[in-house]
Enzyme design. Structure first.
Site, PDB file in Angstrom:
ATOM      1  N   GLU A 278       0.990  -1.169   0.083  1.00  0.00           N
ATOM      2  CA  GLU A 278      -0.093  -0.161   0.070  1.00  0.00           C
ATOM      3  C   GLU A 278       0.885   1.319  -0.024  1.00  0.00           C
ATOM      4  OE1 GLU A 278      -4.408   0.362   1.923  1.00  0.00           O
ATOM      5  OE2 GLU A 278      -2.869   0.873   3.243  1.00  0.00           O
TER       6      GLU A 278
ATOM      7  N   HIS B  81       7.431 -26.833  -1.153  1.00  0.00           N
ATOM      8  CA  HIS B  81       6.733 -27.912  -1.862  1.00  0.00           C
ATOM      9  C   HIS B  81       5.769 -27.439  -2.621  1.00  0.00           C
ATOM     10  CE1 HIS B  81       8.916 -30.969   0.545  1.00  0.00           C
ATOM     11  NE2 HIS B  81       8.857 -30.034   1.439  1.00  0.00           N
TER      12      HIS B  81
ATOM     13  N   LYS C 189     -14.226   0.751  -3.672  1.00  0.00           N
ATOM     14  CA  LYS C 189     -15.215   1.098  -2.935  1.00  0.00           C
ATOM     15  C   LYS C 189     -16.216   1.975  -3.893  1.00  0.00           C
ATOM     16  CE  LYS C 189     -12.401   1.699   1.091  1.00  0.00           C
ATOM     17  NZ  LYS C 189     -11.673   2.987   2.126  1.00  0.00           N
TER      18      LYS C 189
END
Length: 445
Positions: free
Chosen positions: A287, A308, A422
Site C-alpha cells: 500500500e 513444496h 469502494k
C-alpha cells in the site's frame, strides 16, 4: 546495535557492492525526509516518534482497559480491516501457542477478528461461536463507515446488547477512533463507550504501535511495555545516516535490486508463527509503494512448507525476484529427533539432533540454492519470538518502508488506488449519492 541484524552478503554475490554503497547519500536524504517531514506525506509521520512519545501512563491506561475486558470476557472480537487488524493479528500470532485456536479460553480471553472481510459464513459462524458466551468488542475505525468493519460491528453490537443488555454492553465495548469526527466517534459519545484515539497523523498501516494494535495485544495477555521498549530502541538505532542504520541498509539494498530489474520481493520465514507478520508486511509495503506505476511487489512464503509449492518457481522461475529471510535464532522449546531401530524412514542420521537444527540447515541450504539460482538474498535475524524483538522488528520495517518509498520517488503515505473498488461497490449497491455512478457501472455489466 539492537537485537536485529541485517545481512546482505548473499546480495553482494550477485550485485556489485558499489551499486548499494553508491546509494548511501540518496538513502540519507530519504531518511531525512522521514525524520524531518520535508516531503509529500509529511502529515502522516506521527508513527516516526510514536514509541518515544508514548508514555508509561498512556500504556498503563491501555493495560487497564485490557484488564477490564479480561475480567468480563471469554472472547474479545477485534473489529477492523487493513492496518486496523493486521498488526495486532501479526503480533498475537507470533507470540501465541500455535494451537491456541483449538483450546478453550483459559486465563486471558481469546482475541478473534472480524470486519476484515464480508464473508457471510464467517460472520454467521462467529456469531454462533459467541452465542451464550461472555464477549466484548474492540472496534477500530477512524470514520466508522468503512463497509466491512461497519457491517461486522452492527451485527456484533446487536448480539452483545441482546445477551448483556444495553448497560452490560457499554462495559464491554471499546472504540478506537478519531478524536472528534466520524460516525464511530459520535456513537461512542452517545453510548458512553470507553475510547482511545487514532491520531490524524498516523495512517492505518503504521498504527500497530498505537492503541489500534496495543489494546488487542494487551487484551490477549502480552507485554506491550516490552513491545514498545523494543520499538524505542529501534527508533534510536534507525536515526543513523549511513548504512550502519539497518533500516537504511534494507531500504537502499531493496531499491538497488529494484533498479537492477528485481521487481518482486519474497519475505520468507522458517517459523509458522510469523505467517501473519508476512501478511502485515505485505500491506505495509504494497500500500505504501505500489503507485504511480512503480513499486516492488511484496509476496510472502512460509518455509519449508512452501518449498513444496512455490519452491520451484523461486528456484527456476523468471529472475525478477529477490528474497528477504526472517531468521529466528532461538526457539522457546526443545524437541530432539528420536532413534528408531528399524530406521525405515532413513532418519537415524539426524537422530539426537534438535528439530530446530534440522530447520536451520533447511534454511541455510535453501538460501544457498536460491542464491545459486540467481535470487539475491537479504537475511534479517532476530533473537527470539518475544515482545521486545517483535517491537524492534515492527519499527524496523516501518522506518525502512518510509525510506524506501522516498527512494522510489513516491509518497509512501497515501493510497489513492484503494478508493476505486469502494466507488464501484457503492455504485453496484445503489448507495444514496451514487446514482450517476450506479447508472454508469450497470452499462459495464
Amino acid at each position: 546495535m539492537g537485537k536485529i541484524d541485517v545481512n546482505i552478503a548473499k546480495v553482494l554475490t550477485l550485485v556489485p557492492e558499489e551499486k548499494i554503497t553508491s546509494m548511501e547519500a540518496e538513502g540519507a536524504e530519504a531518511l531525512a525526509k522521514v525524520e524531518n517531514g520535508t516531503a509529500p506525506g509529511n502529515d502522516f509521520l506521527g508513527w516516526v516518534n510514536l514509541p518515544s512519545a508514548t508514555t508509561d501512563s498512556q500504556l498503563d491506561e491501555i493495560i487497564a482497559a485490557a484488564k477490564g475486558l479480561q475480567t468480563k470476557c471469554e472472547y474479545v472480537v477485534c473489529v477492523g480491516i487493513g492496518g486496523s487488524y493486521l498488526g495486532a493479528k501479526a503480533v498475537i500470532e507470533a507470540l501465541s501457542d500455535s494451537f491456541a485456536a483449538y483450546k478453550l479460553p483459559t486465563g486471558n480471553p481469546k482475541v478473534v477478528f472480524a470486519g476484515q472481510n464480508i464473508g457471510e459464513d464467517y460472520l454467521y459462524e462467529l456469531l454462533n461461536l459467541l452465542d451464550g458466551k461472555k464477549f466484548g468488542i474492540i472496534v477500530i475505525s477512524k470514520s466508522g463507515t468503512t463497509t466491512e468493519p461497519a457491517i461486522a460491528f452492527r451485527l456484533l453490537k446487536e448480539k452483545l446488547e441482546k445477551q448483556e443488555g444495553k448497560k452490560g454492553s457499554v462495559e464491554r465495548i471499546i472504540a478506537i477512533t478519531d478524536a472528534k469526527r466520524g460516525a464511530l466517534r459520535q456513537m461512542a459519545t452517545e453510548e458512553g463507550w470507553k475510547t482511545f484515539v487514532i491520531d490524524d497523523n498516523v495512517g492505518g498501516r503504521f498504527s500497530v504501535l498505537s492503541p489500534v494494535g496495543l489494546l488487542p495485544i494487551a487484551t490477549a495477555g502480552y507485554d506491550i511495555k516490552a513491545l514498545m521498549n523494543g520499538a524505542r530502541k529501534m527508533e534510536e538505532i534507525t536515526k543513523g545516516t549511513d548504512l550502519s542504520n539497518p533500516a537504511m541498509l534494507y531500504a537502499v539494498t531493496r531499491n538497488a535490486l529494484y533498479r537492477d530489474g528485481k521487481k518482486i520481493e519474497i519475505l520468507a520465514n522458517y517459523n509458522p508463527k510469523l505467517h501473519y507478520l508476512g501478511e502485515w508486511w505485505k500491506q505495509l509495503y504494497g500500500e505504501s509503494e505500489g503507485k504511480g506505476g512503480k513499486g516492488i511487489f511484496p509476496a510472502s512464503v512460509d518455509l519449508s512448507t512452501d518449498l513444496h509449492s512455490m519452491g520451484q518457481w523461486i528456484q527456476d522461475g523468471e529472475r525478477t525476484v529477490f528474497e528477504t529471510v526472517i531468521s529466528v535464532e532461538t526457539q522457546a522449546h526443545e524437541i530432539f529427533v528420536p532413534t528408531d531401530n528399524d530406521n525405515l524412514d532413513g532418519l537415524n542420521y539426524i537422530a539426537g539432533k534438535r528439530v530446530d537444527e534440522v530447520n536451520k540447515m533447511a534454511e541455510i541450504g535453501t538460501r544457498i540454492a536460491h542464491v545459486d539460482g540467481g535470487v539475491p538474498n537479504i537475511r534479517i535475524t532476530i533473537p527470539e519470538l518475544s515482545e521486545e524483538p517483535i517491537g524492534e522488528l515492527i519499527y524496523f520495517f516501518e522506518k525502512a518502508c518510509g525510506i524506501s518509498g522516498y527512494l522510489l520517488g513516491i509518497n509512501p503515505f497515501d493510497q489513492p488506488g484503494v478508493e476505486d473498488y469502494k466507488r464501484n461497490m457503492f455504485a453496484l449497491l445503489a448507495k444514496p449519492g451514487y446514482e450517476k455512478e450506479t447508472e454508469a457501472i450497470r452499462q459495464k455489466l
